[in-house]
Design a protein around this motif. Structure first.
Motif, PDB file in Angstrom:
ATOM      1  N   LEU A   1      13.735  94.641 -36.612  1.00 46.55           N
ATOM      2  CA  LEU A   1      12.337  94.932 -36.323  1.00 46.55           C
ATOM      3  C   LEU A   1      11.477  93.680 -36.484  1.00 46.55           C
ATOM      4  CD1 LEU A   1      10.078  96.938 -35.668  1.00 46.55           C
ATOM      5  CD2 LEU A   1       9.961  97.444 -38.125  1.00 46.55           C
ATOM      6  N   ALA A   2      11.720  92.903 -37.540  1.00 44.27           N
ATOM      7  CA  ALA A   2      10.958  91.673 -37.752  1.00 44.27           C
ATOM      8  C   ALA A   2      11.186  90.686 -36.600  1.00 44.27           C
ATOM      9  CB  ALA A   2      11.337  91.033 -39.084  1.00 44.27           C
TER      10      ALA A   2
ATOM     11  N   TRP B   1       0.897  86.787 -27.435  1.00 45.00           N
ATOM     12  CA  TRP B   1      -0.105  85.780 -27.782  1.00 45.00           C
ATOM     13  C   TRP B   1      -0.262  84.752 -26.661  1.00 45.00           C
ATOM     14  CZ3 TRP B   1       0.561  80.464 -28.882  1.00 45.00           C
ATOM     15  CH2 TRP B   1      -0.587  79.830 -29.342  1.00 45.00           C
ATOM     16  N   MET B   2       0.869  84.282 -26.109  1.00 42.94           N
ATOM     17  CA  MET B   2       0.779  83.318 -25.007  1.00 42.94           C
ATOM     18  C   MET B   2       0.116  83.950 -23.790  1.00 42.94           C
ATOM     19  SD  MET B   2       4.248  81.009 -25.207  1.00 42.94           S
ATOM     20  CE  MET B   2       5.388  82.369 -25.152  1.00 42.94           C
TER      21      MET B   2
ATOM     22  N   ALA C   1       9.161  87.935 -31.704  1.00 42.05           N
ATOM     23  CA  ALA C   1       9.296  87.587 -30.284  1.00 42.05           C
ATOM     24  C   ALA C   1       8.173  88.194 -29.451  1.00 42.05           C
ATOM     25  CB  ALA C   1      10.653  88.056 -29.767  1.00 42.05           C
ATOM     26  N   ALA C   2       7.889  89.464 -29.670  1.00 41.23           N
ATOM     27  CA  ALA C   2       6.832  90.130 -28.907  1.00 41.23           C
ATOM     28  C   ALA C   2       5.468  89.516 -29.212  1.00 41.23           C
ATOM     29  CB  ALA C   2       6.819  91.625 -29.213  1.00 41.23           C
TER      30      ALA C   2
ATOM     31  N   LEU D   1      -5.817  85.567 -34.618  1.00 38.72           N
ATOM     32  CA  LEU D   1      -5.746  86.235 -35.918  1.00 38.72           C
ATOM     33  C   LEU D   1      -4.737  87.383 -35.908  1.00 38.72           C
ATOM     34  CD1 LEU D   1      -9.493  86.340 -37.029  1.00 38.72           C
ATOM     35  CD2 LEU D   1      -7.664  84.853 -37.860  1.00 38.72           C
ATOM     36  N   ALA D   2      -4.693  88.127 -34.819  1.00 43.21           N
ATOM     37  CA  ALA D   2      -3.719  89.220 -34.718  1.00 43.21           C
ATOM     38  C   ALA D   2      -2.296  88.670 -34.718  1.00 43.21           C
ATOM     39  CB  ALA D   2      -3.981  90.037 -33.457  1.00 43.21           C
ATOM     40  N   ALA D   3      -2.075  87.556 -34.025  1.00 44.65           N
ATOM     41  CA  ALA D   3      -0.744  86.943 -33.996  1.00 44.65           C
ATOM     42  C   ALA D   3      -0.360  86.438 -35.381  1.00 44.65           C
ATOM     43  CB  ALA D   3      -0.706  85.801 -32.981  1.00 44.65           C
ATOM     44  N   ILE D   4      -1.292  85.824 -36.066  1.00 45.69           N
ATOM     45  CA  ILE D   4      -1.008  85.347 -37.420  1.00 45.69           C
ATOM     46  C   ILE D   4      -0.666  86.521 -38.331  1.00 45.69           C
ATOM     47  CG2 ILE D   4      -2.071  84.314 -39.472  1.00 45.69           C
ATOM     48  CD1 ILE D   4      -3.580  82.440 -37.520  1.00 45.69           C
ATOM     49  N   ALA D   5      -1.418  87.609 -38.224  1.00 43.37           N
ATOM     50  CA  ALA D   5      -1.147  88.781 -39.056  1.00 43.37           C
ATOM     51  C   ALA D   5       0.251  89.338 -38.790  1.00 43.37           C
ATOM     52  CB  ALA D   5      -2.203  89.852 -38.810  1.00 43.37           C
ATOM     53  N   ALA D   6       0.641  89.423 -37.529  1.00 50.41           N
ATOM     54  CA  ALA D   6       1.968  89.944 -37.190  1.00 50.41           C
ATOM     55  C   ALA D   6       3.065  89.022 -37.712  1.00 50.41           C
ATOM     56  CB  ALA D   6       2.093  90.116 -35.685  1.00 50.41           C
TER      57      ALA D   6
END
Length: 84
Positions: A17-18, A29-30, A23-24, A51-56
């Motif tokens: 899952l991680a 993000w790109m 990857a997703a 910020l959402a990408a960093i959180a994930a």
């Protein structure tokens, strides 16, 4: 070959899952960066994608660390075989 135990299955599912989340996150993000540039979105909205990408990614790092810690603790207690 030894049969995998329930914690092993749980760890494999968590790591899988991680990996999927990492990857997703990068693909989304790109895409968001590209779309934000094409649509001319204000920087503050594009920054929300960052910020959402960093959180994930931080969540995935935390999950990976928890799995590593659990495996290390099981090895220290001697409940895991020497092969892995």
């Amino acid at each position: 070959m030894p049969q995998p135990t329930d914690p092993d299955h749980r760890n494999v599912r968590q790591i899988r899952l991680a990996a999927i989340v990492m990857a997703a996150t990068m693909v989304i993000w790109m895409g968001a960066q590209l779309l934000g540039g094409q649509l001319g979105l204000p920087v503050r909205f594009v920054f929300l994608f960052d910020l959402a990408a960093i959180a994930a990614l931080v969540w995935a790092l935390f999950v990976t660390y928890q799995v590593h810690k659990a495996r290390r603790d099981r090895r220290a207690r001697g409940t895991e075989d020497k092969d892995g």
